[in-house]
Write a protein that holds these residues in place. Structure first.
Motif, PDB file in Angstrom:
ATOM      1  N   THR B   3     -26.198 -55.467 -45.615  1.00 34.99           N
ATOM      2  CA  THR B   3     -26.209 -54.670 -46.309  1.00 34.99           C
ATOM      3  C   THR B   3     -27.258 -54.055 -46.993  1.00 34.99           C
ATOM      4  O   THR B   3     -27.185 -55.015 -47.981  1.00 34.99           O
ATOM      5  CB  THR B   3     -25.198 -54.333 -46.961  1.00 34.99           C
ATOM      6  N   TYR B   4     -27.843 -52.549 -47.906  1.00 33.57           N
ATOM      7  CA  TYR B   4     -29.027 -53.192 -48.484  1.00 33.57           C
ATOM      8  C   TYR B   4     -28.049 -51.633 -49.571  1.00 33.57           C
ATOM      9  O   TYR B   4     -27.561 -51.251 -49.496  1.00 33.57           O
ATOM     10  CB  TYR B   4     -30.387 -52.070 -47.952  1.00 33.57           C
ATOM     11  N   TYR B   5     -29.270 -52.231 -50.691  1.00 34.18           N
ATOM     12  CA  TYR B   5     -28.300 -51.095 -51.758  1.00 34.18           C
ATOM     13  C   TYR B   5     -30.419 -50.276 -52.886  1.00 34.18           C
ATOM     14  O   TYR B   5     -31.280 -51.085 -52.488  1.00 34.18           O
ATOM     15  CB  TYR B   5     -28.330 -52.114 -52.819  1.00 34.18           C
ATOM     16  N   GLU B  10     -26.217 -46.200 -54.814  1.00 34.71           N
ATOM     17  CA  GLU B  10     -26.321 -45.879 -53.216  1.00 34.71           C
ATOM     18  C   GLU B  10     -26.683 -47.154 -52.095  1.00 34.71           C
ATOM     19  O   GLU B  10     -27.425 -48.674 -52.060  1.00 34.71           O
ATOM     20  CB  GLU B  10     -27.168 -44.986 -52.300  1.00 34.71           C
ATOM     21  N   TYR B  11     -25.397 -47.261 -50.834  1.00 37.03           N
ATOM     22  CA  TYR B  11     -26.105 -48.331 -50.269  1.00 37.03           C
ATOM     23  C   TYR B  11     -25.986 -47.855 -48.833  1.00 37.03           C
ATOM     24  O   TYR B  11     -25.824 -46.613 -48.462  1.00 37.03           O
ATOM     25  CB  TYR B  11     -24.216 -49.055 -50.018  1.00 37.03           C
ATOM     26  N   GLY B  22     -23.056 -45.062 -48.316  1.00 38.96           N
ATOM     27  CA  GLY B  22     -21.974 -44.564 -49.671  1.00 38.96           C
ATOM     28  C   GLY B  22     -23.085 -44.797 -50.660  1.00 38.96           C
ATOM     29  O   GLY B  22     -23.996 -44.968 -50.530  1.00 38.96           O
ATOM     30  N   ILE B  23     -20.998 -45.081 -52.180  1.00 35.45           N
ATOM     31  CA  ILE B  23     -21.956 -45.781 -53.373  1.00 35.45           C
ATOM     32  C   ILE B  23     -21.357 -46.320 -53.499  1.00 35.45           C
ATOM     33  O   ILE B  23     -20.154 -47.141 -52.779  1.00 35.45           O
ATOM     34  CB  ILE B  23     -21.566 -44.728 -54.293  1.00 35.45           C
ATOM     35  N   SER B  24     -21.736 -47.777 -54.139  1.00 37.81           N
ATOM     36  CA  SER B  24     -21.446 -49.039 -54.698  1.00 37.81           C
ATOM     37  C   SER B  24     -20.402 -48.951 -54.949  1.00 37.81           C
ATOM     38  O   SER B  24     -19.644 -47.602 -55.991  1.00 37.81           O
ATOM     39  CB  SER B  24     -22.162 -49.872 -54.945  1.00 37.81           C
ATOM     40  N   ASP B  25     -19.420 -50.574 -54.943  1.00 41.23           N
ATOM     41  CA  ASP B  25     -18.322 -50.462 -56.054  1.00 41.23           C
ATOM     42  C   ASP B  25     -18.231 -49.934 -57.421  1.00 41.23           C
ATOM     43  O   ASP B  25     -17.707 -49.546 -58.347  1.00 41.23           O
ATOM     44  CB  ASP B  25     -17.864 -51.702 -55.524  1.00 41.23           C
ATOM     45  N   TYR B  26     -19.932 -50.814 -57.508  1.00 42.12           N
ATOM     46  CA  TYR B  26     -20.048 -50.104 -59.598  1.00 42.12           C
ATOM     47  C   TYR B  26     -19.937 -49.285 -59.568  1.00 42.12           C
ATOM     48  O   TYR B  26     -20.020 -48.269 -60.523  1.00 42.12           O
ATOM     49  CB  TYR B  26     -21.392 -51.472 -59.620  1.00 42.12           C
ATOM     50  N   ALA B  27     -21.160 -48.313 -58.796  1.00 38.43           N
ATOM     51  CA  ALA B  27     -20.776 -46.944 -58.945  1.00 38.43           C
ATOM     52  C   ALA B  27     -19.617 -46.419 -58.771  1.00 38.43           C
ATOM     53  O   ALA B  27     -19.351 -45.175 -59.966  1.00 38.43           O
ATOM     54  CB  ALA B  27     -21.816 -46.435 -57.685  1.00 38.43           C
ATOM     55  N   GLY B  94     -14.364 -44.983 -47.673  1.00 39.87           N
ATOM     56  CA  GLY B  94     -15.068 -43.817 -48.458  1.00 39.87           C
ATOM     57  C   GLY B  94     -16.383 -43.328 -48.543  1.00 39.87           C
ATOM     58  O   GLY B  94     -16.772 -43.241 -49.384  1.00 39.87           O
ATOM     59  N   TRP B  95     -17.249 -44.285 -47.035  1.00 39.30           N
ATOM     60  CA  TRP B  95     -18.198 -44.554 -46.685  1.00 39.30           C
ATOM     61  C   TRP B  95     -18.326 -42.398 -46.954  1.00 39.30           C
ATOM     62  O   TRP B  95     -17.958 -41.845 -46.527  1.00 39.30           O
ATOM     63  CB  TRP B  95     -19.081 -44.539 -44.960  1.00 39.30           C
ATOM     64  N   PHE B  96     -19.728 -41.534 -46.948  1.00 36.10           N
ATOM     65  CA  PHE B  96     -20.311 -40.995 -47.138  1.00 36.10           C
ATOM     66  C   PHE B  96     -20.935 -40.431 -45.824  1.00 36.10           C
ATOM     67  O   PHE B  96     -20.325 -39.204 -45.250  1.00 36.10           O
ATOM     68  CB  PHE B  96     -21.220 -40.446 -47.907  1.00 36.10           C
TER      69      PHE B  96
END
Lengths: 402, 124
Positions: B3-5, B10-11, B22-27, B94-96
């Motif tokens: 996984t890259y960010y 976004e990840y 998707g977006i990270s847990d932090y986001a 919760g992926w986009f």
């Protein structure tokens, strides 16, 4: 990912940016002020953000939706100590009321002891400088005093505006040493009555001084959520003890400004700097109910000519509710088009509201399109979303009736 | 599988023949309760940094940018009825959208897991 619409600010108060850029940059350079409950917010794990020059809690750990629903089902405690409190003091109720009536369209001369009214500070064009609550103390010894609560972001300008226009026999005393808390929701009365039983019999928009476990507190039965509830003004140094005592009740949770905004939006209540400002009149804003008959007839307030004309003939535009047809929220600044694709207005507040589990908005449209059920289109990120003009409040008010 | 960010949180997770964005847990934690996600169209092509989605929380709308160039091969329909999945499992249910990468070498400019965690920690 980046925020395109930052609606962190959420209160009766407007951000300074709503007025012009200059005050905001000035605020950014000055350190943020803190309310007497700042330490409590941090202890409860609040996410803090600058609001009207104060470091304020936007939400706590459970999040905006949970805080919103808690207020609708139990009792939410809000720190609104950033708002501006002041006492207007004159020789008699009559003279003090007349002094303020020169600046606002409400009938204050006939405001009974222990009663409260909502009104607006107006400019000479009948535009709204701010909206405020005015309370006449119940205590006969306080005859000649009116208590004012104005929006945080406007308080400096409001108080200067009032002070500059007072007759010689009246003066404005700023109550900057006072905190203001709100307890809102269906369990608010039961909870507060455990400490001061007399509040349960209070009428909506009435006020009195009570003793809360020995702490003196001025309570009014009003709020900004559409729920039954109270606003409580006390000396700043008592606020922390007051709040912690209320929070010991399992029905009470601390609620941030995020949920305060979604609650007031559902309740169809105006946010200054967004839904009302110097360009809107009280009649356009649907606030004509706050202008009592005597003032409508006699006038004598700033912008009376325009407002009396709008009352007689109807305003050119009106604040309306809007319900988008999809789940996508339409936020402040969204353009409103009619069925023919012509621009008819703009959204002034909008977002997702938890009680309806969907989006709602309010905004201004040409009076010819203000009819309930009128089909309109909202332009969100270049795409037209269908929506209908809808009645407000979106969630019924549950004010106490006595 | 790695996984890259992006710095915008976004990840992009690389799987056998596609990548998941998707977006990270932090986001999601910063956004708060997610109430609506506007996803790209199936088959849509985009370049690195293009706006490809919008995520709306109670308080704000935020743009989501493509972490790499490519084409949308699937979208997460479940987000329409349950946008809260973004909060519950941002890097799971919760992926986009899924995408095919046009140039895998672009991943080299993104942060890996360790670099991203250090980046988030530096945000305080």
């Amino acid at each position: 990912m980046s925020e395109t619409v930052d609606h962190q600010s959420s209160d009766k108060t407007a951000e300074p940016s709503s007025h012009s850029d200059a005050p905001q940059s000035a605020l950014l350079q000055s350190p943020l002020q803190r309310t007497p409950l700042h330490g409590l917010h941090l202890a409860l794990g609040a996410r803090m953000a600058p609001f009207a020059g104060y470091d304020m809690p936007i939400q706590y750990a459970s999040g905006i939706i949970s805080e919103h629903n808690h207020t609708r089902t139990a009792a939410g405690l809000f720190d609104v100590s950033h708002m501006g409190q002041a006492f207007l003091i004159g020789a008699s109720h009559h003279s003090t009321a007349l002094a303020l009536e020169a600046l606002v369209p409400a009938d204050l001369v006939n405001l009974a002891p222990g009663r409260q009214r909502y009104t607006q500070l107006l400019n000479e064009e009948g535009g709204i400088l701010d909206d405020l609550m005015v309370t006449r103390p119940a205590d006969p010894a306080q005859d000649g005093v009116l208590m004012l609560v104005v929006n945080a972001a406007c308080k400096v300008e409001d108080f200067a505006h009032i002070q500059a226009r007072l007759p010689n026999d009246a003066r404005l005393l700023l109550a900057s040493h006072r905190a203001l808390l709100a307890l809102q929701g269906p369990k608010a009365a039961k909870v507060l009555a455990r400490h001061c039983p007399s509040v349960e019999s209070m009428a909506f928009m009435s006020a009195r001084v009570v003793s809360f476990n020995g702490l003196t507190c001025h309570v009014s039965r009003s709020g900004y959520t559409g729920e039954d509830g109270f606003e409580m003004s006390m000396r700043a140094e008592l606020a922390d003890q007051f709040a912690r005592t209320l929070l010991r009740d399992e029905a009470v949770k601390m609620i941030g400004l995020g949920a305060r905004d979604s609650l007031r939006l559902e309740a169809g209540l105006c946010l200054y700097g967004h839904d009302i400002d110097v360009t809107t009149s009280p009649v356009e804003a649907g606030l004509a109910w706050s202008i009592q008959k005597r003032r409508r007839i006699e006038g004598g307030f700033p912008g009376a000519q325009r407002i009396q004309l709008e009352l007689a003939e109807g305003p050119k535009r009106l604040r309306v509710g809007l319900v988008p047809e999809s789940r996508q929220p339409a936020r402040e600044g969204t353009e409103i088009l009619n069925d023919a694709g012509e621009a008819i207005g703009m959204i002034t507040s909008g977002g997702f509201v938890p009680s309806l589990n969907g989006p709602v908005a309010m905004g201004y449209v040409d009076a010819s399109h203000a009819q309930i059920e009128t089909q309109v289109h909202l332009i969100v990120r270049g795409k037209a979303l269908g929506a209908k003009i809808a009645p407000m409040p979106f969630v019924p008010h549950r004010y106490v009736r006595t | 599988m790695s996984t890259y960010y992006t710095k915008d949180h976004e990840y992009i997770r690389i799987e056998a023949d596609h990548a998941i964005v998707g977006i990270s847990d932090y986001a999601q934690a910063q956004l708060g309760d997610v109430v609506f996600v506007e996803l790209p169209a199936l088959g849509q092509s985009f370049g690195t940094g293009d706006q490809v989605a919008v995520v709306e929380s109670v308080k704000a709308a935020s743009e989501v940018y493509a972490p790499a160039s490519g084409q949308v091969s699937a979208i997460n329909d479940a987000l329409e009825a349950s946008p809260g999945l973004v909060n519950e499992a941002p890097q799971g249910a919760g992926w986009f959208f899924k995408m095919t990468l046009s140039d895998k070498s672009q991943l080299a400019s993104l942060m890996d897991e360790a670099a991203y965690q250090a980046f988030v920690a530096s945000l305080g």
